[in-house]
Design an enzyme around this catalytic site. Sequence first.
Site, PDB file in Angstrom:
ATOM      1  N   HIS A 100       0.846  -1.192   0.000  1.00 39.21           N
ATOM      2  CA  HIS A 100       0.000   0.000   0.000  1.00 39.21           C
ATOM      3  C   HIS A 100       0.877   1.236   0.000  1.00 39.21           C
ATOM      4  O   HIS A 100       1.995   1.225   0.511  1.00 39.21           O
ATOM      5  CB  HIS A 100      -0.937   0.022   1.220  1.00 39.21           C
ATOM      6  CG  HIS A 100      -0.237  -0.203   2.525  1.00 39.21           C
ATOM      7  ND1 HIS A 100       0.122  -1.463   2.967  1.00 39.21           N
ATOM      8  CD2 HIS A 100       0.199   0.667   3.470  1.00 39.21           C
ATOM      9  CE1 HIS A 100       0.734  -1.355   4.134  1.00 39.21           C
ATOM     10  NE2 HIS A 100       0.802  -0.075   4.461  1.00 39.21           N
ATOM     11  N   HIS A 102       0.819   5.257   1.096  1.00 38.69           N
ATOM     12  CA  HIS A 102       0.144   6.294   1.867  1.00 38.69           C
ATOM     13  C   HIS A 102       0.233   7.598   1.070  1.00 38.69           C
ATOM     14  O   HIS A 102       1.340   7.998   0.679  1.00 38.69           O
ATOM     15  CB  HIS A 102       0.844   6.529   3.206  1.00 38.69           C
ATOM     16  CG  HIS A 102       0.924   5.330   4.113  1.00 38.69           C
ATOM     17  ND1 HIS A 102       0.168   5.222   5.261  1.00 38.69           N
ATOM     18  CD2 HIS A 102       1.688   4.203   4.057  1.00 38.69           C
ATOM     19  CE1 HIS A 102       0.466   4.076   5.879  1.00 38.69           C
ATOM     20  NE2 HIS A 102       1.390   3.442   5.168  1.00 38.69           N
TER      21      HIS A 102
HETATM   22  P1  5GP Z   1       1.844   0.405   7.359  1.00 41.21           P
HETATM   23  O1  5GP Z   1       2.256   0.652   8.773  1.00 41.21           O
HETATM   24  O2  5GP Z   1       1.776  -1.070   7.043  1.00 41.21           O
HETATM   25  O3  5GP Z   1       2.645   1.163   6.335  1.00 41.21           O
HETATM   26  O4  5GP Z   1       0.414   1.022   7.209  1.00 41.21           O
HETATM   27  C1  5GP Z   1      -0.753   0.355   7.544  1.00 41.21           C
HETATM   28  C2  5GP Z   1      -1.808   1.427   7.638  1.00 41.21           C
HETATM   29  O5  5GP Z   1      -3.065   0.798   7.574  1.00 41.21           O
HETATM   30  C3  5GP Z   1      -1.771   2.220   8.950  1.00 41.21           C
HETATM   31  O6  5GP Z   1      -1.622   3.599   8.666  1.00 41.21           O
HETATM   32  C4  5GP Z   1      -3.110   1.885   9.620  1.00 41.21           C
HETATM   33  O7  5GP Z   1      -3.669   2.990  10.281  1.00 41.21           O
HETATM   34  C5  5GP Z   1      -3.951   1.440   8.439  1.00 41.21           C
HETATM   35  N1  5GP Z   1      -4.956   0.436   8.782  1.00 41.21           N
HETATM   36  C6  5GP Z   1      -4.750  -0.711   9.490  1.00 41.21           C
HETATM   37  N2  5GP Z   1      -5.890  -1.417   9.581  1.00 41.21           N
HETATM   38  C7  5GP Z   1      -6.830  -0.695   8.910  1.00 41.21           C
HETATM   39  C8  5GP Z   1      -8.215  -0.912   8.650  1.00 41.21           C
HETATM   40  O8  5GP Z   1      -8.825  -1.908   9.044  1.00 41.21           O
HETATM   41  N3  5GP Z   1      -8.864   0.043   7.932  1.00 41.21           N
HETATM   42  C9  5GP Z   1      -8.222   1.158   7.463  1.00 41.21           C
HETATM   43  N4  5GP Z   1      -8.967   2.015   6.753  1.00 41.21           N
HETATM   44  N5  5GP Z   1      -6.914   1.381   7.676  1.00 41.21           N
HETATM   45  C10 5GP Z   1      -6.233   0.471   8.397  1.00 41.21           C
END
Ligand code: 5GP
Length: 114
Positions: A100, A102
């Site tokens: 993903h 951001h």
């Molecule tokens: P990472 O830390 O892997 O780069 O980002 C994961 C992101 O996914 C985090 O910013 C977290 O807030 C978001 N996230 C985790 N679980 C969910 C969810 O169930 N729904 C949404 N909309 N975002 C999520």
Amino acid sequence: MADCIFCGIVEGTIPSEKLYEDEHVVAFQDIHAQAPVHILVIPKKHIPSVQDVGEEDGFLIAHIFSVINRLAKEHGLSEKGFRIVNNCGDEGGQTVYHIHFHLLGGRTLTWPPG
Ligand code: 5GP
Ligand code: ZN
């Protein structure tokens, strides 16, 4: 992919606030927004991380960036700028292992990150 939160969001079994969707990509609000605009853009295809991206994903990755540009315009970020973040692996801060990007904006973002 069973047990993948973001595959659940793609399939609609896990609720999300979707902002964009097409054949290849979904974009939705991050549940813990770190900026006034904090959108996650993901491929529908389950790719665990950047380390699993291959040449065959070239179209998909370019398409994701094109969708990010569209969302940045729609959210009024084009003039002032924005940040695109990809966290990869545990030390990179990745918590969800479905690739993903951001899209962050709407305030001045500090650099370097912590
Ligand atoms: P990472 O830390 O892997 O780069 O980002 C994961 C992101 O996914 C985090 O910013 C977290 O807030 C978001 N996230 C985790 N679980 C969910 C969810 O169930 N729904 C949404 N909309 N975002 C999520
Ligand atoms: Zn997945």
